[in-house]
Motif scaffolding. Structure first.
Motif, short mmCIF file in Angstrom:
data_model
loop_
_atom_site.label_atom_id
_atom_site.label_comp_id
_atom_site.label_asym_id
_atom_site.label_seq_id
_atom_site.Cartn_x
_atom_site.Cartn_y
_atom_site.Cartn_z
N LEU A 1 0.80 -1.23 0.00
CA LEU A 1 0.00 0.00 0.00
C LEU A 1 0.84 1.27 0.00
CD1 LEU A 1 -2.77 -0.92 2.62
CD2 LEU A 1 -3.04 -0.76 0.14
N ARG A 2 2.12 1.15 0.34
CA ARG A 2 2.92 2.35 0.62
C ARG A 2 3.02 3.31 -0.58
NH1 ARG A 2 6.53 -1.04 -1.49
NH2 ARG A 2 8.57 -0.25 -2.18
N LYS A 3 3.02 2.78 -1.82
CA LYS A 3 3.12 3.64 -3.00
C LYS A 3 1.75 4.11 -3.48
CE LYS A 3 7.40 1.58 -4.78
NZ LYS A 3 8.03 0.87 -5.93
N LYS A 4 0.71 3.42 -3.06
CA LYS A 4 -0.63 3.76 -3.52
C LYS A 4 -1.27 4.84 -2.67
CE LYS A 4 -1.33 -0.94 -5.29
NZ LYS A 4 -2.14 -2.19 -5.21
N ILE A 5 -0.83 4.95 -1.41
CA ILE A 5 -1.41 5.93 -0.49
C ILE A 5 -0.46 7.13 -0.40
CG2 ILE A 5 -2.09 6.37 1.89
CD1 ILE A 5 -2.90 3.46 2.09
N THR A 6 -0.92 8.27 -0.85
CA THR A 6 -0.07 9.46 -0.88
C THR A 6 -0.46 10.51 0.17
OG1 THR A 6 -1.50 10.40 -2.60
CG2 THR A 6 0.42 9.16 -3.33
N THR A 7 -1.61 10.35 0.78
CA THR A 7 -2.04 11.31 1.81
C THR A 7 -1.19 11.14 3.06
OG1 THR A 7 -4.31 11.18 0.99
CG2 THR A 7 -3.97 12.14 3.18
N PRO A 8 -0.52 12.19 3.54
CA PRO A 8 0.33 12.07 4.73
C PRO A 8 -0.46 11.57 5.94
CG PRO A 8 0.71 14.17 3.63
CD PRO A 8 -0.48 13.55 2.97
N GLY A 9 0.09 10.58 6.61
CA GLY A 9 -0.52 10.06 7.84
C GLY A 9 -1.46 8.90 7.63
N LYS A 10 -1.94 8.70 6.41
CA LYS A 10 -2.95 7.66 6.18
C LYS A 10 -2.36 6.26 6.32
CE LYS A 10 -6.51 8.60 3.86
NZ LYS A 10 -7.52 8.96 2.84
N LEU A 11 -1.14 6.04 5.82
CA LEU A 11 -0.53 4.72 5.93
C LEU A 11 -0.25 4.38 7.40
CD1 LEU A 11 0.53 2.29 4.29
CD2 LEU A 11 2.80 3.31 4.44
N PHE A 12 0.20 5.37 8.16
CA PHE A 12 0.46 5.14 9.58
C PHE A 12 -0.85 4.87 10.31
CE2 PHE A 12 1.57 6.47 13.98
CZ PHE A 12 2.57 5.55 14.19
N ALA A 13 -1.93 5.53 9.89
CA ALA A 13 -3.24 5.28 10.49
C ALA A 13 -3.66 3.83 10.25
CB ALA A 13 -4.27 6.23 9.89
N ILE A 14 -3.42 3.33 9.04
CA ILE A 14 -3.74 1.94 8.74
C ILE A 14 -2.90 1.00 9.60
CG2 ILE A 14 -3.67 0.16 6.94
CD1 ILE A 14 -4.28 2.37 4.92
N TYR A 15 -1.62 1.36 9.79
CA TYR A 15 -0.76 0.55 10.66
C TYR A 15 -1.33 0.49 12.07
CZ TYR A 15 2.91 -0.25 14.09
OH TYR A 15 3.60 -0.71 15.18
N LEU A 16 -1.74 1.63 12.61
CA LEU A 16 -2.29 1.66 13.98
C LEU A 16 -3.52 0.78 14.08
CD1 LEU A 16 -1.99 5.47 14.87
CD2 LEU A 16 -0.53 3.61 15.67
N ILE A 17 -4.39 0.84 13.08
CA ILE A 17 -5.61 0.04 13.11
C ILE A 17 -5.30 -1.45 13.03
CG2 ILE A 17 -7.75 -0.49 11.87
CD1 ILE A 17 -7.75 2.48 10.95
N LEU A 18 -4.44 -1.84 12.08
CA LEU A 18 -4.10 -3.25 11.90
C LEU A 18 -3.35 -3.78 13.12
CD1 LEU A 18 -2.95 -3.30 8.16
CD2 LEU A 18 -5.15 -4.05 9.12
N ASN A 19 -2.42 -2.99 13.63
CA ASN A 19 -1.65 -3.41 14.81
C ASN A 19 -2.56 -3.60 16.00
OD1 ASN A 19 -0.15 -2.73 17.43
ND2 ASN A 19 1.56 -3.09 16.04
N GLY A 20 -3.46 -2.63 16.21
CA GLY A 20 -4.38 -2.72 17.35
C GLY A 20 -5.33 -3.90 17.24
N LEU A 21 -5.87 -4.14 16.05
CA LEU A 21 -6.78 -5.27 15.86
C LEU A 21 -6.07 -6.60 16.07
CD1 LEU A 21 -8.82 -4.12 12.73
CD2 LEU A 21 -9.67 -4.36 15.08
#
Length: 427
Positions: free
Chosen positions: A354-374
Motif C-alpha cells: 500500500l505504501r506507493k498507492k497511499i499518498t495522503t500524509p498520515g494515512k498509511l500510519f493510520a492503517i498501521y495503527l488500526i491493523l496493529n491494534g486489531l
C-alpha cells in the motif's frame, strides 16, 4: 526451545561452543529485528526523498582537527566493555554457567578491559592524526533523513526498551514492588506497547530537532514497525519466554515431556496433579482453557505446545536433566508468538504493497495503527496476561492500549486529508 545460541548450534550442528551461551536467543532476534527494520526504513526514506517528499538539512562540521577528548573517552569505554565483559566472559568459568547474572554483575577481566580501552583510544587518535590538516577547515554537508537512520534506531532501542520495562512493571506491579531494581534490569518482561509509546515520543522530539516531518517518518516507518514486531516474536517463540497463550486442554504432557491427546477428564487430572504450579500462575483470575485438536492435517505444534527447555524455567522438571532450562509445561498452551509472527508478516506485506498507492500524509500510519491494534486485541483473547478489574470489565493492558490505537488510527485516517506536510528548506 533454544534459550541461547549455544543450544541452537549444539542441536543443529553438534558443536558445543560455550561462548555462545552469552547470546540470548530472544536478544539475538530483537537485534535482527532492529537491523532489518532499519534497512526497510532506509529504503522508504530514500523513496520519499526521490519523490520530493523529504529534503535535506545542512550541517557544519570541522575536518582536519585532532581527536577530541570525548572521542578518546568514548573509544576507551567501547574497548573497555569489549575486553572487560565480552572477551572476559570467555575467561571466567562462572560467566558461562549464568550469563545473565554475569552481564549484570561487576565481574569481568579488568586488565584486559583496560588494555583494550587504551588500544581503542590509540586507534582513534592515530586515525585523526592521519587526517589532520595544518589548519582545520569548516565544511557544510548535506544530511538526508536516511542518513539519520542509525540515530533513529538507537533512540528507538533505548527509549523503547525503557518504555517496555516501565509498562511491564505497571502490568506486574506486585513483582515489581518486591524487587524494583531486579525487575527493571532483568532481560525478561518487555511490553511492546510501552516500547512503542515511549520510542514514538522520543522520536517526535528528535525529528523536531533535526527538521524531519514527523508524519512522513511515521508513514515510512509503518511497514518497518510491523516487520520488526514479527521478527521480535520469533525470539519469543524460539526462547520460550513465557509470552504464550492460554491452556489448550486437548493435549497434556507425558512423563517424557511429549504432548499426547487428552480427554477432559485427563486434563482435569493433570490440572489437579500440578495444582501448585497453576495456582501460582493463575492466582488472580480463573484458569482459561480451550480444547482445540489439530485439524486439516496441520501439525500439532501449530495448535498446542509445551515449550520444553524454556528460558524462564516454567513448568515441571525433566527427569535426569541438570542445570538450567530443564522445564516443560504439564499442559499444552496455544503458541501465540507463532500466530503473531504469521499475522504480522502478512500485515507487513499488506503495508508494503500500500505504501506507493497511499499518498495522503498520515494515512498509511493510520492503517498501521488500526491493523496493529486489531491484531493484538484479537490475540489477547487467547493470551495469558494480567487483567485489570474496573466497571465490571477485566481487560488486559494490551487490550486497553490496542483499543486506543484502533480508535486513534481511525481518527487519523479520517482527518489525514487536513494534514499539510511541511517542507523544511535546507538551512
Amino acid at each position: 526451545m533454544y534459550p541461547n545460541l549455544y543450544y541452537v548450534f549444539k542441536d543443529l550442528f553438534g558443536v558445543e561452543w560455550n561462548g555462545l551461551k552469552l547470546i540470548n536467543s530472544f536478544g539475538f532476534f530483537v537485534a535482527i529485528s532492529f537491523v532489518v527494520s532499519a534497512w526497510v526504513l532506509t529504503l522508504e526514506l530514500k523513496r520519499k526523498q526521490a519523490a520530493g517528499i523529504l529534503t535535506y538539512t545542512e550541517k557544519t562540521i570541522v575536518v582536519g582537527g585532532p581527536a577530541s577528548v570525548n572521542e578518546l573517552i568514548l573509544n576507551f569505554i567501547l574497548g573497555f566493555v569489549l575486553g572487560f565483559k565480552i572477551i572476559g566472559a570467555f575467561l571466567i568459568p562462572a560467566a558461562l554457567s549464568d550469563p545473565q547474572a554475569f552481564i549484570l554483575s561487576a565481574q569481568g577481566n579488568w586488565p584486559l578491559g583496560i588494555i583494550l580501552g587504551i588500544v581503542f583510544a590509540f586507534l582513534k587518535w592515530r586515525e585523526k592524526e592521519k587526517e589532520k590538516l595544518a589548519k582545520p577547515e569548516k565544511r557544510i554537508i548535506r544530511v538526508w533523513p536516511q542518513d539519520r537512520v542509525g540515530d533513529i534506531v538507537i533512540y528507538a532501542a533505548i527509549f523503547g526498551f525503557a518504555g517496555a520495562k516501565i509498562f511491564n512493571s505497571l502490568e506486574t506491579w506486585d513483582d515489581f514492588v518486591q524487587d524494583p531494581i531486579g525487575s527493571l534490569i532483568s532481560f525478561s518482561g518487555l511490553t511492546f506497547y510501552g516500547g512503542l509509546i515511549c520510542a514514538t515520543i522520543a522520536l517526535y522530539y528528535y525529528t523536531k530537532k533535526h527538521k524531519i516531518p514527523f508524519i512522513a517518518l511515521c508513514d515510512a516507518a509503518a511497514p518497518a514497525l510491523m516487520l520488526a514486531y514479527a521478527l521480535g516474536r520469533i525470539g519469543c517463540q524460539v526462547a520460550g519466554d513465557g509470552d504464550w497463550g492460554i491452556l489448550n486442554s486437548a493435549y497434556i504432557s507425558n512423563a517424557e515431556g511429549k504432548l499426547v491427546p487428552a480427554t477432559m477428564e485427563q486434563f482435569n487430572r493433570a490440572l489437579q496433579a500440578n495444582q501448585l504450579y497453576y495456582s501460582q500462575q493463575f492466582s488472580t483470575f480463573k484458569i482459561q482453557h480451550l480444547s482445540v485438536q489439530a485439524f486439516w492435517g496441520l501439525p500439532k505444534w501449530l495448535f498446542a505446545y509445551n515449550y520444553p527447555h524454556n528460558v524462564v524455567n516454567e513448568g515441571i522438571h525433566f527427569a535426569n536433566c541438570t542445570g538450567n532450562y530443564c522445564s516443560f509445561l504439564p499442559i499444552s498452551v496455544f503458541p501465540t508468538p507463532l500466530y503473531e509472527i504469521i499475522m504480522c508478516l502478512i500485515l507487513f506485506f499488506v503495508l508494503w504493497a500500500l505504501r506507493k498507492k497511499i499518498t495522503t500524509p498520515g494515512k498509511l500510519f493510520a492503517i498501521y495503527l488500526i491493523l496493529n491494534g486489531l491484531e493484538r486485541f484479537l490475540i489477547e483473547k487467547i493470551r495469558v496476561n494480567t487483567r485489570y478489574h474496573f466497571w465490571g470489565l477485566q481487560p488486559t493492558q494490551a487490550e486497553l492500549i490496542s483499543s486506543a490505537l484502533v480508535i486513534g488510527g481511525i481518527i487519523l485516517f479520517i482527518y489525514s486529508k487536513k494534514i499539510k506536510l511541511k517542507q523544511y528548506p535546507a538551512l
